[in-house]
Design an enzyme around this catalytic site. Structure first.
Site, PDB file in Angstrom:
ATOM      1  N   TYR A 167       0.894  -0.723   0.004  1.00  0.00           N
ATOM      2  CA  TYR A 167       0.089  -0.036   0.094  1.00  0.00           C
ATOM      3  C   TYR A 167       0.871   1.291  -0.051  1.00  0.00           C
ATOM      4  O   TYR A 167       0.684   1.836  -0.706  1.00  0.00           O
ATOM      5  CB  TYR A 167      -0.801  -0.136   0.879  1.00  0.00           C
ATOM      6  CG  TYR A 167      -1.848   0.856   0.999  1.00  0.00           C
ATOM      7  CD1 TYR A 167      -3.145   1.041   0.653  1.00  0.00           C
ATOM      8  CD2 TYR A 167      -1.941   2.271   1.929  1.00  0.00           C
ATOM      9  CE1 TYR A 167      -4.333   1.962   0.139  1.00  0.00           C
ATOM     10  CE2 TYR A 167      -2.813   3.029   2.271  1.00  0.00           C
ATOM     11  CZ  TYR A 167      -3.959   2.268   1.079  1.00  0.00           C
ATOM     12  OH  TYR A 167      -5.479   3.705   0.799  1.00  0.00           O
ATOM     13  N   ALA A 169       3.632   1.560  -1.153  1.00  0.00           N
ATOM     14  CA  ALA A 169       5.113   1.449  -2.887  1.00  0.00           C
ATOM     15  C   ALA A 169       3.659   2.466  -3.495  1.00  0.00           C
ATOM     16  O   ALA A 169       4.049   3.524  -3.829  1.00  0.00           O
ATOM     17  CB  ALA A 169       5.193   0.546  -2.776  1.00  0.00           C
ATOM     18  N   LYS A 171       0.863   3.956  -2.781  1.00  0.00           N
ATOM     19  CA  LYS A 171       0.459   5.841  -2.360  1.00  0.00           C
ATOM     20  C   LYS A 171       1.514   6.338  -2.697  1.00  0.00           C
ATOM     21  O   LYS A 171       0.946   7.509  -3.058  1.00  0.00           O
ATOM     22  CB  LYS A 171      -0.330   5.586  -1.494  1.00  0.00           C
ATOM     23  CG  LYS A 171      -1.548   4.555  -1.196  1.00  0.00           C
ATOM     24  CD  LYS A 171      -2.498   5.278  -2.242  1.00  0.00           C
ATOM     25  CE  LYS A 171      -3.931   4.641  -1.563  1.00  0.00           C
ATOM     26  NZ  LYS A 171      -5.068   5.508  -2.655  1.00  0.00           N
TER      27      LYS A 171
END
Length: 263
Positions: A167, A169, A171
């Site tokens: 998540y 990485a 975002k």
């Protein structure tokens, strides 16, 4: 020197696509845009859920089933939306998935939830899909006199929580993609901005006990509470106004002061 020219603060009549619009922040954004007179394409995996949101929105909102992990589906549905509404002015890349996974997730997980599977799903839905949506919508955005793209990232794109690398990485990639698109499209007056929500009451956080949310909010946010989807939606609305014509490449936390607070 002449004064500032009049700038519109209305999205009435504008065509907006919202991904992940069946619930949470996407739903709140679709409903808010519709209430302001925008013509909204409500997209998500579940067509029935999209239809419910479109019916709640009223006006000229329409539901479209879309799996943003499917590149061919993106091209097809964006073209259908543009034909249905006669163009596209606003793109809100909001679709997301929960992607918590420890680095050594493996045999103790069911096969579909092994780390590699979670990683690829996170990148596909929350990063690759954003650029695919932007590229598919671009020919239509270029015809708009106030084209706007807003990517929804997360404060996990500004920092990190243990066990959340897929998540984080994805975002973090969204913040970089936003800046890159802003630079590439700036010469065409297409603005691209990013919102980083902090702790928000959504389907992803429903499983967190209320008492744990309260403790986290008191310890980590300046406002001492979780936010609501509508509070994120209003920032999105601000960024897609025709008047928001000199804001691009911005990465804006909507986090109750989480990123501002040291202790």
């Amino acid at each position: 020197m002449s004064g500032p020219r009049a700038l519109s603060r209305s999205v009435a009549g504008r065509v907006a696509i919202v991904t992940g619009a069946a619930s949470g922040m996407g739903r709140a954004t679709a409903l808010l845009l519709a209430s302001e007179g925008a013509r909204v394409a409500v997209t998500d995996l579940d067509l029935a859920a999209c239809e419910a949101v479109a019916a709640e929105a009223g006006g000229d909102a329409q539901a479209f089933a879309l799996d943003v992990a499917d590149g061919e589906a993106i091209k097809r549905i964006v073209a259908v939306i543009a034909a249905h509404f006669g163009g596209i002015d606003i793109l809100i890349n909001n679709a997301g998935v929960s992607s918590f996974a420890p680095l050594d997730a493996g045999d103790e997980y069911e096969a579909i939830w092994e780390y590699e599977a979670i990683w690829h799903r996170a990148i596909a839905v929350m990063l690759t899909a954003h650029q695919r949506m932007a590229r598919a919508a671009l020919p239509f955005l270029r015809k708009s006199d106030a084209a706007r793209i807003v990517n929804i990232a997360s404060t996990e794109g500004l920092g990190a929580t243990p066990g959340d690398t897929p998540y984080v990485a994805a975002k973090t990639g969204v913040t970089g993609l936003t800046r890159g698109l802003a630079v590439d499209l700036g010469k065409e007056a297409i603005t691209v901005n990013c919102i980083c929500p902090g702790p928000i009451h959504t389907g992803m956080t429903d499983k967190v006990p209320d008492e744990d949310k309260a403790v986290f909010a008191r310890r980590r946010t300046a406002l001492r509470r979780y936010g609501n989807p509508e509070e994120v939606a209003h920032m999105t609305l601000s960024l897609v106004l025709p008047a928001a014509s000199y804001i691009t490449g911005a990465v804006i936390p909507v986090d109750g002061g989480l990123t501002a607070r040291n202790a």
